[in-house]
Design a protein around this motif. Structure first.
Motif, short mmCIF file in Angstrom:
data_model
loop_
_atom_site.label_atom_id
_atom_site.label_comp_id
_atom_site.label_asym_id
_atom_site.label_seq_id
_atom_site.Cartn_x
_atom_site.Cartn_y
_atom_site.Cartn_z
N THR A 1 -4.18 10.66 10.79
CA THR A 1 -3.64 9.52 11.38
C THR A 1 -3.94 9.35 12.88
OG1 THR A 1 -2.15 9.59 9.63
CG2 THR A 1 -1.75 7.72 11.12
N ILE A 60 -6.88 9.29 3.16
CA ILE A 60 -5.88 8.45 3.25
C ILE A 60 -5.37 7.91 4.56
CG2 ILE A 60 -3.75 7.42 2.31
CD1 ILE A 60 -5.62 7.49 0.12
N LEU A 65 -7.77 14.40 -0.22
CA LEU A 65 -7.13 13.16 -0.44
C LEU A 65 -6.38 12.68 0.86
CD1 LEU A 65 -8.15 11.17 -2.50
CD2 LEU A 65 -5.73 11.34 -3.66
N VAL A 66 -5.37 13.40 1.23
CA VAL A 66 -4.46 13.30 2.26
C VAL A 66 -5.14 12.90 3.66
CG1 VAL A 66 -2.86 14.12 3.86
CG2 VAL A 66 -2.48 14.45 1.20
N LEU A 86 3.60 7.40 5.61
CA LEU A 86 2.50 8.23 4.65
C LEU A 86 2.97 9.56 4.29
CD1 LEU A 86 -0.86 7.57 6.39
CD2 LEU A 86 -0.04 6.67 4.19
N PHE A 111 -6.12 4.43 6.50
CA PHE A 111 -4.80 3.92 6.49
C PHE A 111 -4.45 3.79 8.26
CE2 PHE A 111 -0.85 2.67 4.59
CZ PHE A 111 -1.34 2.26 3.53
N TRP A 158 -13.93 11.96 8.75
CA TRP A 158 -13.60 12.74 7.41
C TRP A 158 -14.49 13.36 6.83
CZ3 TRP A 158 -14.91 11.81 2.30
CH2 TRP A 158 -14.20 12.49 1.35
N TYR A 184 1.09 9.25 -6.18
CA TYR A 184 1.57 10.83 -6.02
C TYR A 184 2.67 11.06 -6.87
CZ TYR A 184 -1.23 12.13 -1.94
OH TYR A 184 -2.24 12.42 -1.17
N TRP A 243 0.90 -1.27 0.06
CA TRP A 243 0.04 0.08 0.03
C TRP A 243 0.95 1.21 -0.17
CZ3 TRP A 243 -4.59 -0.28 -1.93
CH2 TRP A 243 -5.21 -1.32 -1.75
N SER A 244 1.79 1.33 0.81
CA SER A 244 2.93 2.33 0.65
C SER A 244 3.17 2.70 -0.68
CB SER A 244 3.96 2.16 1.60
OG SER A 244 3.64 2.30 2.99
N THR A 260 -1.66 14.46 7.28
CA THR A 260 -1.23 13.13 7.61
C THR A 260 -1.39 12.93 9.06
OG1 THR A 260 -0.03 13.26 5.75
CG2 THR A 260 0.09 11.33 6.90
N TYR A 303 0.52 4.04 -2.74
CA TYR A 303 0.40 5.64 -2.37
C TYR A 303 1.51 6.42 -2.90
CZ TYR A 303 -1.08 9.58 0.79
OH TYR A 303 -1.60 10.27 1.34
#
Lengths: 416, 260
Positions: free
Chosen positions: B139, B57, B53-54, B98, B61, B163, B25, B17-18, B135, B21
């Motif tokens: 998170t 995600i 988006l940030v 992230l 995440f 969100w 970008y 996933w990282s 982020t 991601y």
């Protein structure tokens, strides 16, 4: 043709030339070390229709009155320094030409409009190739008709509106041509008040405090191929009829209260082929009727067109609206203006029969633009996801924006 | 803590996933710059994407990672380790990876397209700083939600709702209140309302740095007077920092008391 001139005519012409050679077109020479060392003195001596040849040098003079038909011709840009004492040249006679002078330091006054060159109640004047710096008013035409202001350079250093003057000002002056001038750093670059049938062509007006070009109560004027850049507002057209605006460029008039063009109480005007680029508001329209907007390009403006109210029977055809934050802002639910066959970069419809015209009408007024008009503070939500969502839902089923404000035939490709 | 951070970080770095991601970008940056060579315009478009988006995600995440690594966490809890060390280590591991994906993913294309020779560099750096803050904030919020909800479905639901609230609903309420109270002076109110939502704050901060701010008119002038100055920038960044520190504090506090 040459063969047709008989020797008799030639001899006759020679005879006339021999008899009166100097009275017709005498030349007075002025220079700092000459016999005639000041312009005032030279004007006094000169007979009508003489030419004063002003040699290079500095002349510290002001209140120079030209009261007979003369030509003031500068050689290598002689400097006339007014030393901030007042008006510099005042023309009160017909058929005067001023050419090639460099005039500086016009006096600032709060009671009189001192100008570098003022023309009063005179006809057939020509002011050309003049450079003005450190001025209050530049060229001021007062009740003077049928003249020409050509290829001058006016560079002001205005800071505040209240103590600065206009670059070129026309007051009750008709049939004047203002051509190829460069005006910057004044209050209004070019200002017209009660002046009809004036042609303004190929000028560059930039960095002026207020307006690049300003019309007040002036009718039947034409301005074409001018560039208005980085002014308080590009052009303000107010209380005037039948103004024609062609192929001008309005660029970077950017600021919280800036416009490319400001129309107020304008009737029967024609606005075609102009480019509006990166202005906060491309055109701000208020109380203006029967105006034709054709083939203009609006690119990257905040608002391309902001309609404030009382605008009827205007037509917008074949314009390109490219990437403006808002295409049209409209403050009422009544619409009497026609939008037809424009190209809108925000258009997402399709063209099944390939005739270049989209099958789905385009609604140029977004809901957000409607809300901002109602409550200006809501602009802080610009570019928020919520706004995009409600704009989208309004696009799908319009509720708030005027029903008939649509472009029923949006173009699929940019209009030429 | 550093060991756990390192472990979580490498764990995520190895995960697919990282990379996804990061690649997202990277591709986004290249496509944007390919379509439009103007760096400063690309920054505007990027802003639109980043502020939506940030946070999304970050939230998803964060919740996902917490629930997925729950067994491992329980194993760690059996060891003689401080609880705050375990959870903060995990949190910084996730948030760090992230942020790294974001900064590298966007940084590489922009540097290749000549960022250092452009005057958009300050705006771009601001954009990345804000992206990093968002982020960290989201998170942390996600970890909080996950920690408070044993039920995965509920946790996910709350996270997405959070969100949705901050990205969309908050603005809707903001708009409504502006319209309802339009008779009153609203400048201070809108300034305060902007401060209370990290997404709105980020958006305003970037908008005012770009010359689009001239559109904002009178209200914009009030905003510009505040955000446009160095003090305003420092205050806004401090608020963003506060938004990060408070959830992290709560995370540490909550972790200490939780019964596993």
């Amino acid at each position: 043709m040459r063969k047709n001139i008989s020797p008799a005519v030639l001899i006759c012409g020679l005879f006339i030339w021999l008899i009166c050679p100097k009275n017709l077109n005498a030349k007075q020479i002025v220079c700092p070390v000459c016999e005639i060392s000041s312009i005032k003195q030279a004007i006094e001596i000169a007979a009508a229709h003489d030419t004063l040849l002003i040699k290079k040098g500095t002349y510290k003079e002001f209140n120079i009155l030209i009261d007979k038909p003369l030509t003031l011709l500068g050689e290598n840009y002689p400097v006339i320094d007014g030393e901030d004492k007042g008006e510099i040249i005042r023309i009160e006679s017909d058929n005067v030409t001023v050419d090639g002078l460099f005039i500086i330091n016009v006096g600032t006054s709060y009671t009189a409009d001192h100008a570098a060159i003022r023309v009063v109640k005179s006809e057939h004047f020509v002011i050309q190739n003049v450079v003005l710096e450190k001025l209050f008013f530049g060229i001021y035409l007062e009740k003077s008709n049928n003249g020409k202001v050509y290829h001058n350079k006016i560079i002001g250093d205005a800071v505040n509106e209240y103590n600065s003057g206009n670059g070129i000002q026309l007051w009750y002056s008709h049939n004047v041509v203002v051509d190829r001038n460069i005006v910057q750093g004044t209050r209004d670059g070019i200002y017209l008040e009660f002046s009809d049938n004036v042609a303004i062509k190929d000028n560059i007006s930039s960095n002026n405090l207020r307006y690049g070009l300003h019309f007040m109560f002036s009718n039947d004027d034409v301005y074409t191929d001018n560039v208005f850049e980085n002014n308080g507002a590009g052009v303000a057209v107010m209380f005037s009829k039948r103004i024609t605006m062609h192929n001008n460029i309005f660029r970077k008039n950017w600021g919280t209260a800036s416009y490319g063009m400001l129309l107020k109480e304008i009737y029967d005007a024609e606005i075609t082929g102009n480019t509006f680029e990166e202005n906060t508001i491309g055109i701000n329209i208020e109380g203006s009727n029967r105006i034709k907007y054709r083939n203009n390009e609006f690119a990257n403006n905040g608002w391309a067109i902001k309609v404030r109210g009382a605008c009827y029977a205007n037509t917008f055809e074949n314009n390109n609206f490219l990437y403006n934050s808002f295409d049209i802002s409209y403050n009422s639910k009544v619409n009497d203006n026609v939008f037809s066959q424009n190209y809108w970069s925000g258009y997402t419809g399709y063209d099944l029969n390939n005739d270049g015209v989209g099958d789905v009408p385009y609604r140029p007024v977004k809901l957000f633009s409607y809300i901002v008009n109602r409550t200006p503070e809501t602009i802080v939500l610009l570019r928020s996801l919520f706004m995009d969502i409600i704009d989208f839902s309004e696009k799908v089923s319009p509720v708030f924006t005027p029903d008939n404000l649509v472009d029923a035939e949006p173009l699929m490709k940019r209009a030429e | 803590m550093l060991k756990i951070l390192k472990y979580s970080f490498y764990d995520l770095m190895r995960s697919r996933w990282s990379y996804v991601y990061f690649l997202f970008y990277l591709v986004l940056g290249f496509v944007l710059l390919f379509l439009n060579n103007d760096l400063s315009k690309a920054v505007i478009t990027l802003m639109n994407i980043i502020i939506v988006l940030v946070p999304l995600i970050g939230t998803i995440f964060g919740v996902m990672y917490y629930y997925n690594s729950k067994e491992f966490t329980e194993l760690l809890l059996a060891q003689p380790l401080k609880r705050s060390t375990i959870f903060l280590g995990q949190y910084f591991g996730v948030a760090g990876s992230l942020t790294l994906s974001l900064v590298l993913g966007l940084g590489i294309p922009f540097i290749l397209y000549g960022l250092f020779r452009s005057d958009a560099i300050f705006n771009f750096v601001l954009l990345l700083v804000i992206g990093a803050f968002l982020t960290l904030i989201f998170t942390a919020l996600a970890f909080n939600i996950a920690l408070s909800n044993e039920n995965k479905i509920k946790g996910f639901g709350y996270a997405v709702l959070l969100w949705l609230f901050l990205a969309v609903i908050y603005d809707g309420l903001f708009l409504l209140s502006l319209i309802i109270f339009e008779e009153y002076p609203l400048d201070t109110f809108s300034l305060a309302a902007t401060m209370f939502n990290p997404i709105d704050l980020s958006r305003t901060l970037i908008l005012l740095k770009l010359d689009i701010s001239a559109l904002l008119g009178y209200t914009g002038a009030v905003f510009k007077k505040f955000f446009g100055t160095d003090l305003g920038l420092i205050v806004s960044l401090a608020v963003l920092l506060l938004w990060t520190v408070l959830p992290v504090q709560r995370l540490a506090f909550k972790a200490k008391r939780k019964d596993f």
